[in-house]
Each structure stands twice: as structure tokens, then as C-alpha cells.
Design a protein around this motif. Structure first.
Motif, PDB file in Angstrom:
ATOM      1  N   THR A  70       0.833  -1.211   0.000  1.00 22.59           N
ATOM      2  CA  THR A  70       0.000   0.000   0.000  1.00 22.59           C
ATOM      3  C   THR A  70       0.865   1.258   0.000  1.00 22.59           C
ATOM      4  N   LEU A  74       1.221   4.148  -2.819  1.00 24.00           N
ATOM      5  CA  LEU A  74       0.954   5.536  -2.464  1.00 24.00           C
ATOM      6  C   LEU A  74       2.046   6.441  -3.028  1.00 24.00           C
ATOM      7  N   MET A 243      -4.603   8.439  -0.580  1.00 27.48           N
ATOM      8  CA  MET A 243      -5.295   7.259  -0.056  1.00 27.48           C
ATOM      9  C   MET A 243      -6.801   7.360  -0.272  1.00 27.48           C
ATOM     10  N   TYR A 254      -4.679  -3.606  -1.041  1.00 27.60           N
ATOM     11  CA  TYR A 254      -4.518  -2.387  -0.270  1.00 27.60           C
ATOM     12  C   TYR A 254      -4.948  -2.590   1.181  1.00 27.60           C
ATOM     13  N   LEU A 256      -6.193   0.252   3.668  1.00 30.39           N
ATOM     14  CA  LEU A 256      -6.484   1.686   3.711  1.00 30.39           C
ATOM     15  C   LEU A 256      -7.463   2.038   4.817  1.00 30.39           C
TER      16      LEU A 256
END
Length: 630
Positions: A70, A74, A243, A254, A256
Motif C-alpha cells: 500500500t 501511495l 489514499m 490495499y 487503507l
């Protein structure tokens, strides 16, 4: 045969989309990324993902796969969002550092939930805590508990806290002998190092030499304890924005936070105080400051330059050369050298030390010309003000000027053009523009100092010497602001509502446009024409249009009309009809300017000069046209 795009590195995301990031020199799966961003730092930027989380397990451990995946996505989305990868290296690094600092905050203040569950463990309360933590800790050293960690280290190593500069040298020597890297020892689990000075931390230097203003700023309510989002956490918020966008992806790998929690943070008002508009300051006052700057230059410019260079020569003769940059030079020793380095003119001014402490007598001592560094700061402020006002360029362009950037024969000034790098991989045009003789004359003085202080890549002409060691030159936008603010306090620029207008470069950029419109009130544009070296008013206006964008010019036009509204009854009518304004006496000047600016942006009115022929070819009238709605 190699394709001319083979130098570009590519990688694919889950949707099989290709991102082209020219400076990315690693594979997405690598645990250490190499970014060829080396023009600014003179070395590649390395992102080492082997960071320990709060449970002691590395981020790169298979257990943390979704967290690492993740975070990598990003970062890559940061590079490709709005084609950031095509921006200047400084812009790319600034945005990247914001994202890396965000991870540092999350990891540093983790209660164990992030190490266990990754980013999805972050809710709005935890995120709010992290951002407020940053806002209330202006220094990263304090933010990451540097003092506590340093105290523990000294206790473990049996190192006594120093009481003066020479004790500090012994501490630095001990740390070196024991091969202790303070960055790695104090902050082992941060992506970026924490910038700090041991003298500031251990000797409290910041407390008695910190940068202060004499008054609150008229233009902004931004005291140091209540900083705005724009100046502190805007780059941290990038992670939240990205995000938020990633929540719409169909990537099941992911981890998040909930989209609603991210939206809460993005809409949260972190500003503790309202930020005022940067209004235009009266042009006659700008002229007065300009006059003070020029008088100061002609009286003391040469003496200040030669005296400071003489101080550096004396240091060099005593063996304290620019190669010993980490040495903190004793103040008493510096003060004694200063007295022997001054010209007769500066001696007669009363200078008797290198720097003055920021106690209750600071501003009196500054204006009494007690210190060489103080009067040098005033002079640099004068140069910045005159160059900034007469060149009408962005601050980043002025700060980009390098040693020997001027052509004193043809009166040309060279610098890197700001905002010329979109879709050009960060390459900025180097341009030369005509200037005046006085600008070159002032720059020649600080150029001599910059050449004397020059070390490695420190070749910026506005680099300013350090308080602790005159050899160290500092390329810092805050030092640039400090020089200007010191100038306004030194000359005691007139207060407005008990506050001082600490003018910034983007306000000085309006100077010529202001002067042009207000010159109708003075019935003369001769001074403005002299500054610019133009022959008539129309040439002056063309110069203004070429150097200012439409938004800035509209702001000036709006303020001009607001302060002369009684001459334009037709505009009063349109403001009344559009905004429902009945009484103008109760409207704040800034609000009235905003109304007029809206009319200009919506093209409901136009404000332009009309040039008239006369024997001097320099007459003009300001013509206001209102769009016919009939």
C-alpha cells in the motif's frame, strides 16, 4: 539499436497500467528504491523500506506485505498524480518528503494497531491526533522526542552535558571516537533524518539568538504557536488525498483507512486563525522604503562588504578556514576579531561585536548598529528589497541567482525562470533580463561575500552567513524572510493598526503595477520610467504585463478602483446590483477589493490605460469599461 526511450523505467500496477517515471531506477518489488534525483543533493535519493515497526518486525517482512504494498503504491501514485514526475526536483522531493514524514508519524506514535493491521487501523481520531501533533511541534527534533532520546544516550555513554562551546567540541569529539552516528542512534526507524544542531539542543542557542520580529505582522495572523495548514502540513495531507483516491481502486491488496475518515481529515479546518489577504501596500510607502534602502547602500554598502570580508581573512589567517565548518567559534573571540576588521565608517557607527542576543534590548541594539551581523542582515534585506521590487520576479527566481549572475557591462541579470518546467522533467530555463545600474552595483557587493564564503555547491549569491561561524553560508527561504523583516524593523516602517507590514516578494512583484496606476495621482510617471529605463508610459505598461500574470494585475486594478471608487459611479451601480451593497462607508477595503476583483474575473468590467500622444509621449488615462447587459 537502442530506442530513445529505453532510459525510462517502467512498472505495472494491478490494472496492468504502465507508469513512466524517468528517475525511478529500481523494481517495484525491491526493498530499497533508488531515485535519480541528484541535481539538488548531488547524490541519488534512496528509500530504504527496511524500517522496524512498533512490534520490532521490519516493514519488509512477509507479515507486513499489504502495508508495504500500500505504501509503495501511495508513493508511485504521488509521482504520477498531476504529472508530478515532470516537475522540478525540488518540488518532487518536497512532496515525497511529506509522504515519508507521514509514515514516520504513523509509525512513531503507533499504539500497536498499525504494526498489526496496517493503514486500515487508522481512524479519524488517530489521524487528527497525528496532524495536531505536528502542528504543535514546529521542530522535527521535538516531534520525534529527540531530547529524551539524547538524554538517554548521554546517560548510557556517560557523557556530561556541555556548558559552553568548547565543552561541545569535546562531546562531538567523543561521539566521533566512539563511532556514534546520532541520526541512526536517535532516529533509527525514520525514513528521513531529523535536522538539528547540537549547539541549539545542548546549549540553548536558539533561546538567546532566535529570529524575532518587533511587532505582529500586519499581513498575516500566523504566530509561531498557531501555524497554518498551508505552511506546515500541506505535504503531509498529500498522503490522505492519495489514499482517498486509492479507495476507488479495485486492488484487494490495499490496506487503507475508511474513506469517510479520510474525507473527515481533508475537510477538517486545522487553521486556528484566519489568514488575511496579502493586500497591496501603498505605493508611496514602497518608494520610501526603496529610498531608505538606496541611501543605506550608498552610505554603508562598500564598508559592510569590505569589513565582513576582512573578518573572514582574519579567521583564515588564524587557521579557522572554511574547511572547518563544524567548528562553533567562540563569541568572545569573534567579537575581538570584528573590532579589528571594521572600516572607520563602521567603527564610528558603534559596531563592537559579531552578533547580538535576542533579549529585551535586541531592537534598540540593532538600530544602534551594535553588531556586524546585524548590519549585514539589514544590508542583505536592502539588496533583496531593491532587486525584488525592480525586477518584479518570483522569490524562487531571485533566490536561484548564482555567483557572477550579472553582466555589469550590458546591465543584464541571469536567473532560473520559475514555473518553466512543466512537462520538461524539472528543467528550468536560465534567462537573462535587463536591469538597472544600482541593482548590479548592490549585487556586486554581496557577490564578493558569496565568492569568499563559497564551499562545494554553495554558489547562491544570497546565501547568508551563519551566526555561529561566518564561513558557513545558508541557503534558506526563512533566512531570506528574516533579512527582509530585519530591514523593516531597522527602518521602523510605519505601523498599521499596531502591526508592521513585513512585506514579501510576491507583494513587491506588484510594485510596478501599483506605481503605474497610482502615478495618475502623482501626475507623474517619471520616477517609474527612470527605474525601468523606458522612454514612455506605454513601454512601462508593456513591461508590467510581461512580468506579471493576470491574477496579480487584477488584484492591483481592484485595489486601485476600491480606493478611488468615488470617481467611478458606474462601478458603484454594478456592485450594488450584483452584491446588494447599499452603503460603501461600512465595507472593509479588502472586501470591496474582492467584489471588484470578482467583476474583473467575470469580465463584467475592464480596467486598462489609454495612452495619449503629447510632446513627451507619456500621458495616459485609466479607462474603466462596464459590460452592457442591455
Amino acid at each position: 539499436m537502442l530506442n530513445n526511450l529505453d532510459f525510462l523505467q517502467k512498472f505495472k500496477n494491478a490494472k496492468n497500467e504502465e507508469f513512466i517515471v524517468p528517475f525511478f531506477k529500481s523494481s517495484f518489488e525491491d526493498n530499497q528504491w533508488v531515485l535519480e534525483l541528484n541535481k539538488t543533493k548531488k547524490k541519488n535519493t534512496i528509500i530504504d523500506f527496511n524500517i522496524s515497526l512498533k512490534d520490532g518486525i521490519l516493514l519488509t517482512h512477509p507479515k507486513n506485505y499489504t502495508t508495504l504494498y500500500t505504501f509503495k503504491k501511495l508513493i508511485m501514485k504521488l509521482f504520477v498524480n498531476n504529472d508530478l514526475y515532470l516537475s522540478s526536483e525540488v518540488t518532487i522531493l518536497t512532496r515525497l518528503y511529506g509522504v515519508l514524514h507521514f509514515f514516520n508519524l504513523v509509525n512513531c506514535y503507533d499504539d500497536g494497531s498499525f504494526a498489526k493491521n496496517g493503514f486500515k487501523a487508522l481512524d479519524k481520531n488517530q489521524l487528527l491526533f497525528l496532524f495536531n501533533k505536528r502542528l504543535h511541534n514546529s521542530k522535527p527534533f521535538d516531534l520525534y522526542s529527540g531530547n529524551e532520546k539524547l538524554t538517554e544516550l548521554f546517560k548510557k555513554e556517560n557523557i556530561a552535558k556541555p556548558e559552553n562551546e568548547f565543552d561541545l567540541l569535546e562531546v562531538q569529539k567523543t561521539l566521533k571516537e566512539r563511532n556514534i552516528d546520532l541520526q541512526k542512534t536517535l532516529f533509527p526507524n525514520l525514513f528521513l533524518g531529523v535536522q538539528f544542531s547540537l549547539s541549539d539542543v545542548l546549549l540553548g542557542k536558539v533561546q538567546n539568538t532566535k529570529y524575532i520580529r518587533e511587532y505582529d505582522s500586519y499581513f498575516r495572523n500566523d504566530d509561531s504557536t498557531n501555524l497554518s495548514v498551508d505552511s506546515v502540513i500541506q505535504n503531509l495531507l498529500l498522503s490522505i488525498k492519495i489514499m482517498y483516491q486509492m479507495n476507488d481502486d479495485l486492488d484487494k491488496n490495499y490496506s487503507l483507512p475508511f474513506k469517510s475518515d479520510l474525507e473527515f481529515i481533508l475537510n477538517y479546518d486545522f487553521n486556528s486563525k484566519e489568514i488575511k489577504h496579502f493586500e497591496t501596500y501603498p505605493v508611496e510607502t514602497i518608494f520610501n522604503v526603496m529610498r531608505s534602502c538606496l541611501d543605506f547602500h550608498f552610505k554603508y554598502g562598500k564598508d559592510i562588504t569590505t569589513s565582513f570580508i576582512s573578518l573572514l581573512d582574519t579567521l583564515e589567517n588564524d587557521g579557522l578556514t572554511k574547511t572547518k565548518l563544524k567548528v562553533v567559534i567562540d563569541k568572545g573571540y569573534l567579537d575581538s576579531l570584528v573590532k579589528n576588521s571594521l572600516s572607520n565608517t563602521l567603527k564610528n557607527l558603534g559596531i563592537d561585536c559579531y552578533y547580538i542576543e535576542t533579549n529585551k534590548n535586541y531592537f534598540k541594539n540593532l538600530r544602534d548598529n551594535k553588531s556586524l551581523l546585524g548590519i549585514l542582515k539589514v544590508y542583505y534585506g536592502c539588496v533583496q528589497f531593491v532587486v525584488g521590487a525592480l525586477m518584479a520576479r518570483r522569490q524562487s527566481e531571485i533566490k536561484s541567482m548564482e555567483i557572477d549572475c550579472f553582466d555589469e557591462v550590458n546591465l543584464q541579470l541571469g536567473f532560473r525562470k520559475s514555473k518553466s518546467h512543466i512537462h520538461s522533467f524539472g528543467i528550468r530555463d536560465y534567462i537573462n533580463l535587463p536591469t538597472t545600474e544600482v541593482v548590479v552595483d548592490m549585487l556586486k557587493n554581496i557577490n564578493l561575500i558569496a565568492k569568499k564564503m563559497k564551499i562545494n555547491e554553495g554558489n547562491k549569491i544570497f546565501n547568508f552567513p551563519s551566526t555561529w561561524n561566518p564561513w558557513i553560508s545558508i541557503d534558506d527561504k526563512h533566512k531570506f524572510y528574516e533579512n527582509l523583516d530585519t530591514l523593516f524593523d531597522y527602518f521602523e516602517i510605519e505601523l498599521i493598526d499596531g502591526k508592521r507590514p513585513y512585506i514579501r516578494q510576491h507583494q513587491l512583484r506588484r510594485f510596478f503595477a501599483m506605481a503605474f496606476f497610482w502615478s495618475k495621482g502623482f501626475k507623474s510617471i517619471d520616477t517609474l520610467r527612470w527605474f525601468l529605463g523606458h522612454t514612455n508610459a506605454e513601454h512601462v505598461y508593456h513591461y508590467i504585463q510581461e512580468n506579471l500574470d493576470g491574477k496579480i494585475l487584477n488584484n492591483v486594478k481592484a485595489q486601485y478602483i476600491a480606493e478611488n471608487l468615488d470617481s467611478y459611479s458606474n462601478i458603484k451601480d454594478i456592485i450594488k446590483n450584483k452584491f446588494g451593497i447599499e452603503s460603501y462607508s461600512l465595507i472593509d477595503k479588502n472586501d470591496l477589493s474582492d467584489y471588484i476583483n470578482t467583476l474583473l474575473e467575470d469580465k463584467l468590467i475592464t480596467v486598462e490605460p489609454e495612452f495619449l500622444e503629447d510632446d513627451k509621449n507619456n500621458q495616459f488615462e485609466i479607462i474603466v469599461k462596464v459590460k452592457n447587459h442591455g
